[in-house]
Design an enzyme around this catalytic site. Structure first.
Site, short mmCIF file in Angstrom:
data_model
loop_
_atom_site.label_atom_id
_atom_site.label_comp_id
_atom_site.label_asym_id
_atom_site.label_seq_id
_atom_site.Cartn_x
_atom_site.Cartn_y
_atom_site.Cartn_z
N ASP A 1 0.79 -0.73 0.46
CA ASP A 1 -0.20 -0.46 -0.22
C ASP A 1 0.92 0.91 0.20
O ASP A 1 1.44 1.76 0.65
CB ASP A 1 -0.50 0.10 1.14
CG ASP A 1 -1.73 1.53 1.42
OD1 ASP A 1 -1.23 2.18 0.71
OD2 ASP A 1 -2.47 1.10 1.70
N SER B 1 -1.07 14.30 -14.45
CA SER B 1 -2.81 14.47 -15.07
C SER B 1 -2.99 16.00 -16.07
O SER B 1 -2.25 16.96 -15.51
CB SER B 1 -3.46 13.83 -14.17
OG SER B 1 -4.87 14.52 -15.34
N TYR C 1 -7.95 15.49 -6.23
CA TYR C 1 -7.22 14.83 -7.85
C TYR C 1 -6.04 15.55 -8.64
O TYR C 1 -5.10 15.84 -8.62
CB TYR C 1 -7.90 14.05 -8.69
CG TYR C 1 -7.43 13.22 -9.79
CD1 TYR C 1 -7.28 11.73 -9.52
CD2 TYR C 1 -7.40 13.91 -11.42
CE1 TYR C 1 -6.06 11.77 -10.24
CE2 TYR C 1 -6.66 13.54 -11.96
CZ TYR C 1 -6.52 11.89 -11.90
OH TYR C 1 -5.42 11.37 -12.68
N ALA D 1 -5.09 18.50 -7.43
CA ALA D 1 -3.97 19.72 -6.76
C ALA D 1 -2.94 18.74 -6.08
O ALA D 1 -1.79 18.60 -6.43
CB ALA D 1 -4.63 19.48 -5.32
N LYS E 1 -2.66 16.14 -8.35
CA LYS E 1 -1.30 15.59 -9.76
C LYS E 1 -0.89 17.43 -10.43
O LYS E 1 0.32 16.95 -10.60
CB LYS E 1 -2.56 15.66 -10.98
CG LYS E 1 -2.94 14.28 -10.79
CD LYS E 1 -1.96 13.54 -10.85
CE LYS E 1 -2.39 11.52 -11.26
NZ LYS E 1 -1.45 10.76 -10.81
P1 NAP Z 1 -5.76 2.26 -12.73
O1 NAP Z 1 -6.67 1.28 -13.94
O2 NAP Z 1 -7.52 2.53 -11.90
O3 NAP Z 1 -4.73 1.68 -11.99
C1 NAP Z 1 -4.53 2.20 -10.50
C2 NAP Z 1 -3.40 1.34 -9.80
O4 NAP Z 1 -2.56 1.73 -8.97
C3 NAP Z 1 -3.48 -0.47 -10.08
O5 NAP Z 1 -2.36 -0.74 -10.07
C4 NAP Z 1 -3.69 0.20 -8.39
O6 NAP Z 1 -3.48 -1.10 -8.07
C5 NAP Z 1 -2.70 1.14 -7.84
N1 NAP Z 1 -2.40 1.18 -6.91
C6 NAP Z 1 -3.61 2.11 -6.63
N2 NAP Z 1 -3.84 2.52 -5.13
C7 NAP Z 1 -2.50 1.99 -4.34
C8 NAP Z 1 -2.25 2.56 -3.30
N3 NAP Z 1 -2.36 2.59 -2.07
N4 NAP Z 1 -1.14 0.99 -2.98
C9 NAP Z 1 -0.84 0.36 -4.16
N5 NAP Z 1 -0.96 0.47 -5.39
C10 NAP Z 1 -1.78 1.52 -6.12
O7 NAP Z 1 -5.23 3.75 -13.42
P2 NAP Z 1 -4.76 3.85 -14.95
O8 NAP Z 1 -5.88 5.11 -15.10
O9 NAP Z 1 -4.08 3.59 -15.22
O10 NAP Z 1 -3.99 5.58 -13.92
C11 NAP Z 1 -2.26 4.62 -13.23
C12 NAP Z 1 -2.16 6.60 -13.13
O11 NAP Z 1 -2.43 7.86 -14.11
C13 NAP Z 1 -2.40 7.36 -12.42
O12 NAP Z 1 -1.65 7.98 -11.41
C14 NAP Z 1 -3.74 8.35 -12.80
O13 NAP Z 1 -3.60 9.58 -11.83
C15 NAP Z 1 -2.80 8.58 -13.89
N6 NAP Z 1 -3.38 9.36 -15.61
C16 NAP Z 1 -4.65 8.28 -15.53
C17 NAP Z 1 -5.06 9.13 -16.86
C18 NAP Z 1 -6.78 7.90 -17.47
O14 NAP Z 1 -7.33 9.17 -17.77
N7 NAP Z 1 -6.80 6.97 -16.88
C19 NAP Z 1 -5.23 10.27 -16.77
C20 NAP Z 1 -4.50 11.37 -16.35
C21 NAP Z 1 -3.58 10.61 -15.29
P3 NAP Z 1 -4.26 -2.34 -7.79
O15 NAP Z 1 -5.12 -2.68 -9.22
O16 NAP Z 1 -4.42 -3.22 -6.94
O17 NAP Z 1 -6.28 -1.72 -7.54
#
Ligand code: NAP
Length: 252
Positions: A68, A147, A160, A162, A164
């Site tokens: 975590d 982001s 969120y 804040a 990023k």
């Molecule tokens: P996602 O599909 O929801 O995956 C999130 C990942 O983070 C998962 O592997 C999750 O593990 C892990 N995680 C979450 N909380 C955690 C914790 N407390 N400890 C350890 N691991 C944790 O998210 P995503 O869309 O790929 O996003 C990845 C990054 O890109 C994030 O920082 C997000 O803010 C950023 N982002 C995403 C987008 C978008 O459009 N998707 C846009 C801009 C920025 P579990 O699988 O075990 O839950």
């Protein structure tokens, strides 16, 4: 171009939140026979085991651990294991993130704390520990996933946004602190990417978002992984403290 670290026997890459979405694509992109890839997750043990299997079968090394990112103790144990096994950390990607959206006036304090603790404090905890072996090695690449909204703002996401925007400031401060040790620190700011994080949006909301993307499509996790791979490469060795926007042009 010569790759300064290609003559090292094995390089070690650490990715937070490697089991799903963008983190999974980054983990797969780094998986090569000469690279040890470590990633963590919070609950998706099955996805982690599957990812390890894919990478090992392809001749790489990957280890996923349930850690975590909000817990300083768990983060410390994670990096202790990595350093015991690998003796070095070459690349750290702070990717793990969550969103708990809501309008400011209705936002619960817990939703603020959880998002800031995961997205910003988690990156701080990991970077603080990983920087030590990097300083000793006089080499390192730190890549933080921000982001587009960290730059543009977005209603309903004060917590969120804040976190990023904080990641961008954190990136610049740490880049200045570590530059003299040949450690670069950069951020990648994804736009609207198809992952679990965005899957709950209605079709209408998705259509609206895509209409604001000049390239006319939702991004793929691999679009983000490609920018990360570049920032970790020798070709990016003179880039530090920067934010690379990968968003199809939705914010310029
Ligand atoms: P996602 O599909 O929801 O995956 C999130 C990942 O983070 C998962 O592997 C999750 O593990 C892990 N995680 C979450 N909380 C955690 C914790 N407390 N400890 C350890 N691991 C944790 O998210 P995503 O869309 O790929 O996003 C990845 C990054 O890109 C994030 O920082 C997000 O803010 C950023 N982002 C995403 C987008 C978008 O459009 N998707 C846009 C801009 C920025 P579990 O699988 O075990 O839950």
């Amino acid at each position: 171009m010569t790759d300064r670290i290609s003559d090292r026997i094995i390089r070690t890459v650490v990715i937070t939140g490697g089991t799903r979405g963008i983190g999974r694509a980054i983990t797969l992109a780094f998986a090569r026979p000469d690279t040890r890839v470590y990633f963590n997750y919070s609950s998706s043990a099955q996805a982690a085991a599957e990812l390890e299997r894919i990478i090992v079968e392809a001749g790489g090394f990957a280890k996923g651990m349930k850690v975590d990112i909000m817990s300083a103790k768990e983060v410390e144990d994670f990096f202790t294991t990595i350093l015991e096994e690998s003796g070095r950390i070459d690349v750290l990607i702070n990717n793990a993130g969550i969103a708990r959206d809501g309008l400011l006036v209705r936002m619960k304090e817990k939703d603020w704390d959880d998002v800031l603790d995961t997205n910003l404090k988690g990156a701080f905890l990991c970077t603080k520990i990983a920087a030590k072996p990097m300083i000793k090695q006089r080499y390192g690449r730190i890549i933080n996933i921000s982001s587009v909204v960290g730059a543009s703002g977005n209603p309903g996401q004060a917590n969120y946004v804040a976190s990023k925007a904080g990641i961008i400031g954190f990136t610049k401060a740490v880049a200045k602190e570590l530059a003299s040790r040949d450690i670069t620190v950069n951020a990648v700011a994804p736009g609207f990417i198809e992952t679990d994080m965005t899957s709950s949006l209605s079709e209408k909301a998705k259509e609206n978002l895509i209409s604001g993307v000049p390239l006319g499509r939702i991004g793929k996790p691999e679009d983000i992984a490609a920018a990360v791979i570049f920032l970790a490469s020798e070709g990016a060795s003179y880039i530090t403290g920067q934010v690379i926007h990968v968003n199809g042009g939705m914010y310029m």
